[in-house]
Design a protein around this motif. Structure first.
Motif, PDB file in Angstrom:
ATOM      1  N   GLY A  45      -8.883  -3.123   5.698  1.00  0.00           N
ATOM      2  CA  GLY A  45      -9.074  -4.109   5.225  1.00  0.00           C
ATOM      3  C   GLY A  45     -10.338  -5.031   5.729  1.00  0.00           C
ATOM      4  O   GLY A  45     -10.653  -4.908   6.958  1.00  0.00           O
ATOM      5  N   VAL A  99     -11.542  -2.003   2.489  1.00  0.00           N
ATOM      6  CA  VAL A  99     -11.042  -2.320   1.235  1.00  0.00           C
ATOM      7  C   VAL A  99     -11.597  -4.011   0.964  1.00  0.00           C
ATOM      8  O   VAL A  99     -11.098  -4.719   1.932  1.00  0.00           O
ATOM      9  CB  VAL A  99      -9.460  -2.596   1.339  1.00  0.00           C
ATOM     10  CG1 VAL A  99      -8.804  -3.412   0.035  1.00  0.00           C
ATOM     11  CG2 VAL A  99      -8.789  -1.152   1.460  1.00  0.00           C
ATOM     12  N   GLY A 151      -9.832  -7.615   1.732  1.00  0.00           N
ATOM     13  CA  GLY A 151      -8.165  -7.161   2.538  1.00  0.00           C
ATOM     14  C   GLY A 151      -8.080  -7.494   3.656  1.00  0.00           C
ATOM     15  O   GLY A 151      -8.817  -7.433   4.551  1.00  0.00           O
ATOM     16  N   PHE A 153      -3.784  -5.604   3.248  1.00  0.00           N
ATOM     17  CA  PHE A 153      -4.330  -5.401   2.355  1.00  0.00           C
ATOM     18  C   PHE A 153      -4.062  -6.637   1.118  1.00  0.00           C
ATOM     19  O   PHE A 153      -4.619  -6.221   0.107  1.00  0.00           O
ATOM     20  CB  PHE A 153      -4.071  -4.003   1.577  1.00  0.00           C
ATOM     21  CG  PHE A 153      -4.392  -3.090   2.655  1.00  0.00           C
ATOM     22  CD1 PHE A 153      -5.840  -3.020   3.233  1.00  0.00           C
ATOM     23  CD2 PHE A 153      -3.789  -1.988   2.813  1.00  0.00           C
ATOM     24  CE1 PHE A 153      -6.203  -1.748   3.909  1.00  0.00           C
ATOM     25  CE2 PHE A 153      -3.982  -0.783   3.782  1.00  0.00           C
ATOM     26  CZ  PHE A 153      -5.375  -0.893   4.378  1.00  0.00           C
ATOM     27  N   ASP A 198       0.752  -1.292   0.080  1.00  0.00           N
ATOM     28  CA  ASP A 198       0.017   0.249  -0.197  1.00  0.00           C
ATOM     29  C   ASP A 198       0.712   1.138  -0.061  1.00  0.00           C
ATOM     30  O   ASP A 198       0.588   2.177  -0.670  1.00  0.00           O
ATOM     31  CB  ASP A 198      -1.141  -0.122   1.168  1.00  0.00           C
ATOM     32  CG  ASP A 198      -0.343  -0.239   2.443  1.00  0.00           C
ATOM     33  OD1 ASP A 198       0.646  -0.997   2.504  1.00  0.00           O
ATOM     34  OD2 ASP A 198      -0.758   0.063   3.627  1.00  0.00           O
TER      35      ASP A 198
END
Length: 214
Positions: A159, A179, A182, A186, A48
């Motif tokens: 996530g 996310v 995730g 992630f 990320d």
């Protein structure tokens, strides 16, 4: 056509050892700096952090990935939170040297450092990636006060399967960006209906929109 981003490395002395800033410079005049620390289980190579550093400079955001002294020294175990905070404070003048507003942030332990120090250092806002709301399986040991006590606007990106805190576990007012699929890093499984690239693109898009509103 991919915009070429200049990357420079700056070593900074701190009371707890030498830290390192990996500057990903905007190709044109930057409007702010996004300073990101890494987690306790990895470094600035996290997927990320690298995705944000690759994409945001083209939007006028200089990205500074801050490598904590323990990581620079090659150690495998992160020190106590107060040591991490001390290093971050010592690096801050270098982050503000360009004369631009600085958004503090990081992933996991790095997000906690940014939250704890944002007010005293004068950060414009905080970006909390994979904030460890609680130890896995121990929701009663909440760290929500670090988020709510940051004293500046905070964006949480979390996530959906993060064992350190799923998006729906966060207190009212934080409203994390979820996310899909995730985990704490992630990562998304192969069975997911989104690819790893799509998940990272979603993070970059959400962060970019938030930064434009600051």
């Amino acid at each position: 056509m991919t915009t070429k981003i200049a990357v420079t490395v700056q070593d900074v002395d701190t009371p707890v050892g030498e830290a390192r800033i990996h500057w990903h410079l905007a190709p044109a005049a930057a409007r702010l700096v996004l300073a990101l620390g890494h987690g306790a289980g990895g470094g600035v190579e996290a997927r990320d952090l690298q995705a944000l550093a690759a994409a945001l400079p083209a939007e006028g955001v200089g990205v500074a990935l801050v490598e904590q002294p323990w990581r620079v020294a090659g150690k495998r175990v992160a020190p106590a939170p107060k040591t991490l905070d001390a290093a971050w404070r010592a690096v801050w003048p270098a982050l503000t040297a360009p004369g631009l507003p600085v958004v503090a942030g990081g992933r996991s332990a790095g997000a906690r450092v940014a939250c704890r120090t944002a007010g005293e250092l004068g950060a414009a806002a905080v970006l909390a990636l994979s904030f460890p709301l609680h130890p896995p399986g121990r929701p009663e040991n909440s760290r929500a006060e670090e988020l709510t006590g940051a004293g500046v606007p905070v964006l949480v990106v979390q996530g959906a399967r993060d064992p350190f805190g799923r998006p729906e576990e966060f207190p009212a007012g934080t409203e994390p960006v979820a996310v899909p699929w995730g985990d704490h890093g992630f990562a998304v499984p192969k069975k997911a209906d989104v690819t790893q690239e799509e998940a990272l693109a979603g993070i970059v898009r959400a962060v970019g929109m938030w930064l434009r509103a600051i």
